[in-house]
Design an enzyme around this catalytic site. Structure first.
Site, PDB file in Angstrom:
ATOM      1  N   CYS A  93      44.470  41.092  36.752  1.00  0.00           N
ATOM      2  CA  CYS A  93      44.719  42.315  37.504  1.00  0.00           C
ATOM      3  C   CYS A  93      45.687  43.176  36.702  1.00  0.00           C
ATOM      4  O   CYS A  93      46.718  42.698  36.245  1.00  0.00           O
ATOM      5  CB  CYS A  93      45.315  41.983  38.868  1.00  0.00           C
ATOM      6  SG  CYS A  93      45.851  43.432  39.808  1.00  0.00           S
ATOM      7  N   CYS A  97      45.300  50.113  40.127  1.00  0.00           N
ATOM      8  CA  CYS A  97      44.169  50.613  40.918  1.00  0.00           C
ATOM      9  C   CYS A  97      44.587  51.017  42.330  1.00  0.00           C
ATOM     10  O   CYS A  97      44.100  52.016  42.870  1.00  0.00           O
ATOM     11  CB  CYS A  97      43.080  49.557  41.000  1.00  0.00           C
ATOM     12  SG  CYS A  97      42.489  48.993  39.397  1.00  0.00           S
ATOM     13  N   THR A 184      50.784  43.561  45.058  1.00  0.00           N
ATOM     14  CA  THR A 184      50.563  43.213  43.666  1.00  0.00           C
ATOM     15  C   THR A 184      51.134  44.300  42.752  1.00  0.00           C
ATOM     16  O   THR A 184      50.757  45.460  42.856  1.00  0.00           O
ATOM     17  CB  THR A 184      49.066  43.046  43.387  1.00  0.00           C
ATOM     18  OG1 THR A 184      48.537  42.076  44.277  1.00  0.00           O
ATOM     19  CG2 THR A 184      48.830  42.595  41.959  1.00  0.00           C
ATOM     20  N   GLU A 250      52.765  38.964  43.134  1.00  0.00           N
ATOM     21  CA  GLU A 250      52.630  39.608  44.433  1.00  0.00           C
ATOM     22  C   GLU A 250      53.952  39.510  45.178  1.00  0.00           C
ATOM     23  O   GLU A 250      54.655  38.503  45.066  1.00  0.00           O
ATOM     24  CB  GLU A 250      51.506  38.959  45.255  1.00  0.00           C
ATOM     25  CG  GLU A 250      50.113  39.159  44.688  1.00  0.00           C
ATOM     26  CD  GLU A 250      49.852  38.397  43.395  1.00  0.00           C
ATOM     27  OE1 GLU A 250      50.346  37.264  43.266  1.00  0.00           O
ATOM     28  OE2 GLU A 250      49.160  38.936  42.529  1.00  0.00           O
ATOM     29  N   HIS A 285      39.253  51.403  47.463  1.00  0.00           N
ATOM     30  CA  HIS A 285      39.702  50.146  46.855  1.00  0.00           C
ATOM     31  C   HIS A 285      38.568  49.126  46.797  1.00  0.00           C
ATOM     32  O   HIS A 285      38.517  48.304  45.858  1.00  0.00           O
ATOM     33  CB  HIS A 285      40.895  49.589  47.626  1.00  0.00           C
ATOM     34  CG  HIS A 285      41.757  48.699  46.791  1.00  0.00           C
ATOM     35  ND1 HIS A 285      42.087  48.973  45.487  1.00  0.00           N
ATOM     36  CD2 HIS A 285      42.353  47.494  47.065  1.00  0.00           C
ATOM     37  CE1 HIS A 285      42.842  48.014  44.994  1.00  0.00           C
ATOM     38  NE2 HIS A 285      43.008  47.101  45.926  1.00  0.00           N
ATOM     39  N   TYR A 289      36.849  47.158  43.165  1.00  0.00           N
ATOM     40  CA  TYR A 289      36.548  45.762  42.877  1.00  0.00           C
ATOM     41  C   TYR A 289      35.222  45.611  42.134  1.00  0.00           C
ATOM     42  O   TYR A 289      34.979  44.578  41.503  1.00  0.00           O
ATOM     43  CB  TYR A 289      36.528  44.954  44.168  1.00  0.00           C
ATOM     44  CG  TYR A 289      37.909  44.588  44.661  1.00  0.00           C
ATOM     45  CD1 TYR A 289      38.254  43.275  44.917  1.00  0.00           C
ATOM     46  CD2 TYR A 289      38.883  45.561  44.868  1.00  0.00           C
ATOM     47  CE1 TYR A 289      39.522  42.930  45.363  1.00  0.00           C
ATOM     48  CE2 TYR A 289      40.141  45.237  45.306  1.00  0.00           C
ATOM     49  CZ  TYR A 289      40.462  43.930  45.548  1.00  0.00           C
ATOM     50  OH  TYR A 289      41.715  43.596  45.974  1.00  0.00           O
ATOM     51  N   CYS A 292      37.093  46.246  38.302  1.00  0.00           N
ATOM     52  CA  CYS A 292      38.123  45.357  37.745  1.00  0.00           C
ATOM     53  C   CYS A 292      37.700  43.902  37.780  1.00  0.00           C
ATOM     54  O   CYS A 292      37.860  43.169  36.787  1.00  0.00           O
ATOM     55  CB  CYS A 292      39.445  45.565  38.484  1.00  0.00           C
ATOM     56  SG  CYS A 292      39.418  45.170  40.247  1.00  0.00           S
ATOM     57  N   GLU A 440      42.297  37.285  45.666  1.00  0.00           N
ATOM     58  CA  GLU A 440      42.288  38.734  45.867  1.00  0.00           C
ATOM     59  C   GLU A 440      40.872  39.250  46.095  1.00  0.00           C
ATOM     60  O   GLU A 440      40.663  40.209  46.850  1.00  0.00           O
ATOM     61  CB  GLU A 440      42.912  39.415  44.651  1.00  0.00           C
ATOM     62  CG  GLU A 440      43.166  40.898  44.834  1.00  0.00           C
ATOM     63  CD  GLU A 440      43.859  41.505  43.635  1.00  0.00           C
ATOM     64  OE1 GLU A 440      43.155  42.114  42.797  1.00  0.00           O
ATOM     65  OE2 GLU A 440      45.082  41.351  43.519  1.00  0.00           O
TER      66      GLU A 440
END
Length: 477
Positions: A93, A97, A184, A250, A285, A289, A292, A440
């Protein structure tokens, strides 16, 4: 053809490497990309300007795409491609984002609140955004509250601080109290952009808030969470960590009576707009995904294939079929990310919103496919992914010769190289990297049921019934 970040073929008789996102042979892109990473200036590397930067619609200046407001479906598509590229480069990660998704959601929502109520939230946000673009701020998007008893709305919680709330209103601003969980990369951020976490009713007015604050604001505290295998980062070894260069943590971020000036408030009690803000952020979001996690998936596929090479079985039919299945799953997620971007539409504020139905379908796939990919990778790597010897054993005066002898597997590789690949697979499937890749993927941007609720809402089942009835010539009174 899917973009790939990895090592070039060593077979001189093989065809030239496939073109990548940039249209170049693989080795050329790898060399340039690694140079950009070493310089810590990927956004400034000339070859990546089109993906990594954009032109601000506010100032006309070139800015980091992570601070950009999407002006077209092309912007939405480039966002996903950028995210895949960064996932390929880091295998982790990369933590920007959420902020990008948050600024786009707040941008359009604050505009529509102002249109209805004559507030100045959008004007406030434009000032914040302009500074963020000029200074290239990393912004933490903070949505998830602890929630307490999830069967109860915010105002009925036994402890009212289970949701972020206004505890004092002043002429020059508000004082807020509460916490945001699962943040995160917050400790890497310059600013935090807070949003409500769910739909709000009229009695939840004090909880329907959105604002920004500097990460070092007075009364803001960060408590870092634990990860599987995280103490390996303290042992002075890069092999056992699995991914020694990239990762994240996190946090639980506590707001202990933090003062927020009026100019940094973007929603303040307009409860009916909480749903819009939540749905738009979640949609953006969930689109993310499809980029990423796919980039990280490319790394995992590569690691699984290398493990098969080191085991001497790359040509076995069942091995090839399992790698094909990993590619199929990965490209399916990517396809959804691109599709929801290409089907995006313009909002009242002028920025572009993804197709919410397809974004939720994208994330629903992401809640499942990385788990299956990790399972296949562990299958291909073999039991040593869970019983691999340590870096200290490899380098030990007494144990080293044995480890070097028995871990190399007799296929021409070294024990160290085999151990590095095994540890990378371990990192992504059950180690520290699994937080960002597996857990995640399941819970980030909303757990699986949240997407199913949105799919049911956006799926137009009544319209589909009418299609069937018309074709079947159904006659109803």
């Amino acid at each position: 053809m899917s973009p790939t970040y990895g090592a070039p073929t060593q077979d001189t008789a093989a065809p030239a490497p496939a073109p990548t996102l940039t249209g170049e042979p693989l080795q050329t892109q790898v060399d340039r990309f690694e140079a950009a990473l070493i310089a810590q200036a990927l956004a400034q590397a000339p070859h990546y300007q089109d993906l990594m930067t954009a032109t601000s619609h506010l100032t006309g200046e070139k800015i980091n795409r992570f601070t950009h407001i999407h002006q077209s479906t092309d912007d939405l598509i480039k966002k996903v491609k950028m995210q895949r590229l960064l996932g390929q480069a880091t295998g982790a990660c990369f933590q920007r984002c959420v902020g990008m998704d948050a600024i786009n959601a707040v941008y359009s929502t604050s505009y529509e609140v102002d249109q209805k109520y004559g507030t100045k939230y959008h004007e406030n946000f434009l000032k914040f955004l302009t500074e963020a673009q000029q200074k290239d701020w990393t912004i933490d998007g903070a949505m998830t509250d602890p929630k307490g008893d999830r069967s109860l709305p915010p105002h009925k919680q036994e402890d009212p601080d289970m949701f972020m709330r206004v505890v004092e209103r002043r002429p020059d601003g508000i004082v807020v109290r509460g916490a945001k969980a699962h943040q995160t990369g917050m400790c890497n951020s310059h600013q935090v952009l807070v949003m409500p976490t769910q739909a709000m009713g009229p009695d939840d007015k004090d909880y329907a808030i959105s604002f920004s604050a500097p990460a070092n604001a007075e009364g803001l505290f960060m408590i870092v969470g634990r990860q599987s295998c995280d103490t390996r980062k303290l042992e002075g070894t890069d092999i056992d960590v699995g991914n020694a260069q990239f990762g994240g943590v996190e946090l639980l971020v506590v707001f202990d009576d933090v003062f927020i000036p009026n100019e940094n408030i973007y929603l303040n009690g307009e409860t009916e707009f909480a749903t819009m803000l939540v749905e738009r952020f979640a949609g953006y979001h969930r689109q993310s995904y499809g980029g990423c996690k796919v980039g990280v998936g490319d790394v995992l596929i590569g690691a699984a294939a290398v493990a098969a090479d080191y085991n001497g079985v790359p040509k076995a039919s069942h091995i090839k079929d399992k790698i094909i299945e990993m590619i199929h799953l990965n490209e399916t997620m990517y396809s959804c990310g691109i599709a929801c971007s290409a089907e995006g539409t313009k909002t009242a504020s002028g920025n572009y919103l993804i197709n919410l139905l397809l974004a939720n379908v994208c994330k629903q796939n992401v809640t499942r496919f990385p788990y299956e990919m990790a399972r296949i990778a562990e299958d291909l790597a073999g039991g040593a992914v869970g019983t691999c010897l340590s870096d200290a054993d490899l380098k030990g005066e007494f144990t080293g010769p044995w480890v070097q002898k028995y871990m190399k597997n007799g296929t021409g590789t070294t024990a160290e190289n085999r151990m590095r690949i095994l540890r990378l697979i371990e990192n992504l499937s059950l180690g520290a990297g699994a937080v960002g890749y597996r857990t995640e993927s399941l819970h980030g941007a909303g757990s699986p049921q949240a997407q199913r609720v949105m799919i049911a809402r956006q799926g137009d089942i009544e319209g589909k019934k009418l299609l069937a009835k018309r074709i079947a010539h159904v006659k109803e009174d």
